[in-house]
Scaffold this motif. Structure first.
Motif, PDB file in Angstrom:
ATOM      1  N   ALA A 202       8.801  -5.387   5.532  1.00  0.00           N
ATOM      2  CA  ALA A 202       7.798  -5.555   4.904  1.00  0.00           C
ATOM      3  C   ALA A 202       6.295  -4.804   4.988  1.00  0.00           C
ATOM      4  O   ALA A 202       6.314  -4.489   4.184  1.00  0.00           O
ATOM      5  N   THR A 203       5.700  -4.644   6.424  1.00  0.00           N
ATOM      6  CA  THR A 203       4.914  -3.420   6.569  1.00  0.00           C
ATOM      7  C   THR A 203       5.303  -2.624   6.572  1.00  0.00           C
ATOM      8  O   THR A 203       4.227  -1.761   5.480  1.00  0.00           O
ATOM      9  N   ALA A 204       6.287  -2.037   6.996  1.00  0.00           N
ATOM     10  CA  ALA A 204       7.155  -0.185   6.358  1.00  0.00           C
ATOM     11  C   ALA A 204       6.916  -0.401   4.894  1.00  0.00           C
ATOM     12  O   ALA A 204       6.421   1.243   4.404  1.00  0.00           O
ATOM     13  N   LEU A 205       7.670  -1.196   4.113  1.00  0.00           N
ATOM     14  CA  LEU A 205       7.776  -0.579   2.468  1.00  0.00           C
ATOM     15  C   LEU A 205       6.514  -0.767   2.345  1.00  0.00           C
ATOM     16  O   LEU A 205       6.223  -0.348   1.237  1.00  0.00           O
ATOM     17  N   ALA A 206       4.856  -2.035   2.463  1.00  0.00           N
ATOM     18  CA  ALA A 206       4.141  -1.785   2.050  1.00  0.00           C
ATOM     19  C   ALA A 206       2.945  -0.675   2.382  1.00  0.00           C
ATOM     20  O   ALA A 206       2.336   0.552   1.610  1.00  0.00           O
ATOM     21  N   ALA A 207       3.695   0.499   3.216  1.00  0.00           N
ATOM     22  CA  ALA A 207       3.538   1.405   4.067  1.00  0.00           C
ATOM     23  C   ALA A 207       3.446   2.893   2.848  1.00  0.00           C
ATOM     24  O   ALA A 207       2.627   3.398   2.519  1.00  0.00           O
ATOM     25  N   LEU A 208       5.223   2.521   3.225  1.00  0.00           N
ATOM     26  CA  LEU A 208       5.726   3.525   1.639  1.00  0.00           C
ATOM     27  C   LEU A 208       5.252   3.353   0.236  1.00  0.00           C
ATOM     28  O   LEU A 208       5.382   4.426  -0.281  1.00  0.00           O
ATOM     29  N   VAL A 209       5.114   2.498  -0.089  1.00  0.00           N
ATOM     30  CA  VAL A 209       5.071   2.148  -1.721  1.00  0.00           C
ATOM     31  C   VAL A 209       3.211   1.908  -1.770  1.00  0.00           C
ATOM     32  O   VAL A 209       3.114   2.218  -3.144  1.00  0.00           O
ATOM     33  N   GLU A 210       2.318   2.257  -0.999  1.00  0.00           N
ATOM     34  CA  GLU A 210       1.244   1.328  -1.058  1.00  0.00           C
ATOM     35  C   GLU A 210       0.748   0.498  -2.140  1.00  0.00           C
ATOM     36  O   GLU A 210      -0.261   1.029  -2.614  1.00  0.00           O
ATOM     37  N   ARG A 211       1.218  -0.601  -1.957  1.00  0.00           N
ATOM     38  CA  ARG A 211       1.063  -1.752  -1.986  1.00  0.00           C
ATOM     39  C   ARG A 211       1.628  -3.003  -1.550  1.00  0.00           C
ATOM     40  O   ARG A 211       2.317  -2.628  -0.381  1.00  0.00           O
ATOM     41  N   GLU A 212       0.785  -4.019  -1.612  1.00  0.00           N
ATOM     42  CA  GLU A 212       1.037  -5.047  -0.859  1.00  0.00           C
ATOM     43  C   GLU A 212       2.762  -5.762  -1.442  1.00  0.00           C
ATOM     44  O   GLU A 212       3.496  -5.627  -2.084  1.00  0.00           O
ATOM     45  N   VAL A 213       3.645  -6.299   0.086  1.00  0.00           N
ATOM     46  CA  VAL A 213       4.941  -6.923   0.260  1.00  0.00           C
ATOM     47  C   VAL A 213       4.802  -7.844   0.258  1.00  0.00           C
ATOM     48  O   VAL A 213       4.530  -8.448   1.755  1.00  0.00           O
TER      49      VAL A 213
END
Length: 181
Positions: free
Chosen positions: A158-169
Motif C-alpha cells: 500500500a505504501t509503494a502504491l501510494a507513492a506511485l499514484v501520489e494518492r492515499e491508499v
C-alpha cells in the motif's frame, strides 16, 4: 490514451485553424484522426475521432452539414475541422450554433493547409502519449511486483502504491473496512 482538441490546436497545420464554435468541447480526447469526404457519415464515425473535411460532399446541402455534426456527436467524436472557402464558401451560422449546443469543436482550417500537416502531427502526438502511458504502466507494474515479492505485509504494498499514484491508499477487508491502521 490520446490528446485533447485544445492540445491539438498547438500542433502542425491546426495552429492556423480558427475555433468557430464548440469551445466547451476543447477537452474532448482525440484517439483517432480521419478524413471524411462522403455525404452520409453514418457508420463511419468512432468515439474520440477527429474528422477533417473539405466539405465537398456536403456543399450546397446545409442539412447534410448539420447531420455531420449530429452524427459525429452521436458517435462520441472529438471535433470537426473543415476547410471553409473552396466548396462551402461561408461558415453557416446554423453549424456554429449546433456545434456549440453539442459541445463539439468546429474548426475552420485554411484551404492551403494540406491534410498531412494535420494528420501527421496529431498521430505522432497520440502515439507519443500512448508510449508515455505504457512506460508509466510498466514502471508501476515492475515496482509493485518487486514490492509484492520482497514485502512481508500488505502495508508495504500500500505504501509503494501510494507513492506511485501520489494518492492515499487504504487496504480494506471484504466488508470495505480498513484492514490496517
Amino acid at each position: 490514451m490520446g490528446i485533447t482538441v485544445r492540445e491539438a490546436l498547438k500542433l502542425g497545420g491546426l495552429q492556423r485553424a480558427t475555433l468557430l464554435a464548440g469551445e466547451a468541447g476543447l477537452d474532448n480526447v482525440i484517439k483517432y484522426v480521419d478524413i471524411l469526404e462522403i455525404p452520409d457519415p453514418r457508420g463511419w464515425l468512432r468515439p474520440n475521432e477527429f474528422i477533417i473535411t473539405t466539405g465537398y460532399a456536403l456543399k450546397n446541402d446545409l442539412e447534410a452539414q448539420l447531420n455531420l455534426l449530429r452524427e459525429l456527436a452521436r458517435a462520441g467524436g472529438a471535433g470537426l475541422a473543415m476547410k471553409f472557402g473552396r466548396f462551402i464558401s461561408a461558415v453557416p451560422e446554423e453549424m456554429c450554433r449546433l456545434a456549440g449546443e453539442l459541445k463539439l469543436p468546429l474548426l475552420s482550417v485554411p484551404d492551403d493547409v494540406p491534410y498531412v500537416e494535420i494528420t501527421n502531427p496529431l498521430m505522432a502526438a497520440i502515439v507519443n502519449e500512448q508510449a508515455r502511458q505504457l512506460e508509466y504502466s510498466d514502471k508501476v507494474h515492475r515496482k509493485l511486483t518487486q514490492v509484492a515479492l520482497e514485502a512481508s505485509n500488505l502495508q508495504a504494498v500500500a505504501t509503494a502504491l501510494a507513492a506511485l499514484v501520489e494518492r492515499e491508499v487504504v487496504i480494506c477487508n471484504e466488508e470495505f473496512k480498513p484492514s490496517m491502521p
